[in-house]
Design an enzyme around this catalytic site. Sequence first.
Site, PDB file in Angstrom:
ATOM      1  NE  ARG A 148       5.581  -4.466   7.879  1.00 12.91           N
ATOM      2  CZ  ARG A 148       6.842  -4.410   7.474  1.00 12.91           C
ATOM      3  NH1 ARG A 148       7.827  -4.613   8.332  1.00 12.91           N
ATOM      4  NH2 ARG A 148       7.136  -4.136   6.221  1.00 12.91           N
ATOM      5  CB  SER A 198       1.156  -3.624   2.701  1.00  8.12           C
ATOM      6  OG  SER A 198       2.089  -3.197   1.739  1.00  8.12           O
ATOM      7  CD  GLU A 268       1.530  -4.432   7.370  1.00  3.23           C
ATOM      8  OE1 GLU A 268       1.843  -3.276   7.054  1.00  3.23           O
ATOM      9  OE2 GLU A 268       2.031  -5.440   6.826  1.00  3.23           O
TER      10      GLU A 268
END
Length: 279
Positions: A148, A198, A268
């Site tokens: 990520r 998410s 995130e």
Amino acid sequence: MTLLSSLTTFRIGGPCEDLHTPDGTERTIELLKKLENPIVLGGGSNVLASDAGVNAPIIRTAGLNHIDIDGETIRAGCGAGLPECARAAAARGLTGLEWASGIPGSLGGAVVMNAGAYGGEMSQVVTSALIFNGREAVEISSFDFSYRHSVLMEHPSWVVLEVTLKLKWGDPDEIAAKIEQFRKARNEKQPNQPSAGSFFKRPPGHFAAALIDQCGLKGKTEGGAQVSEKHAGFIINRKGATCEDVLRLASLVRETVFKQTGVELEPEVRLLGELQWSF
């Protein structure tokens, strides 16, 4: 005036008074040179926007959605949707993007955060990108990809304009079967209410959803925001949630998980507007 709630998958966010939706790469470069500190918004699938909206100009990349295929190579605009890219690849018998077929984000944003699912991620298929580096448009081929993360996250003024992907020839029936398999898995395991996907990154050695569930937080609410009862890794807009509802719930989740397990969860999701995490 446009409400950011209409431009984000969370369906949350106040007004934007200065929205631009260019229809090509050159026009986008012109705007990036002209506007002062613009916010670039793709599919709006990994963001939480302020209830008060934003004062900065927003460049929405939905018009940069061309997808050109030459052999095993795809060259696409940053605003092309990941599902559209995956379907275009599958139609040509190209494998390597099946995992992206259900992700409701744009290609540019996916490269920036090295998006991934089901064992696939952008780092496996991206070979180069045309970016605006704050001064001019240049081609780059080094991204420093990790989980990520990409080098683009370290340079907020850099904007992805076009992306080159290298795939492989595959069996059309097998490609279609994978896409269907991932579709079913998403429908079975992930909520269909508005969300940003998410919410927390996967902490080393753990799974965020499992930790949140373990701490008894599945179904926990703050106002209209809720930890999904279907998948604890998602915070959903259950009914009329505000940005503040989500921020309070995220803070509660992070604090509870840390107290009970000693693991720190890292969001995130990207914040838009005059916002900051309270932790």
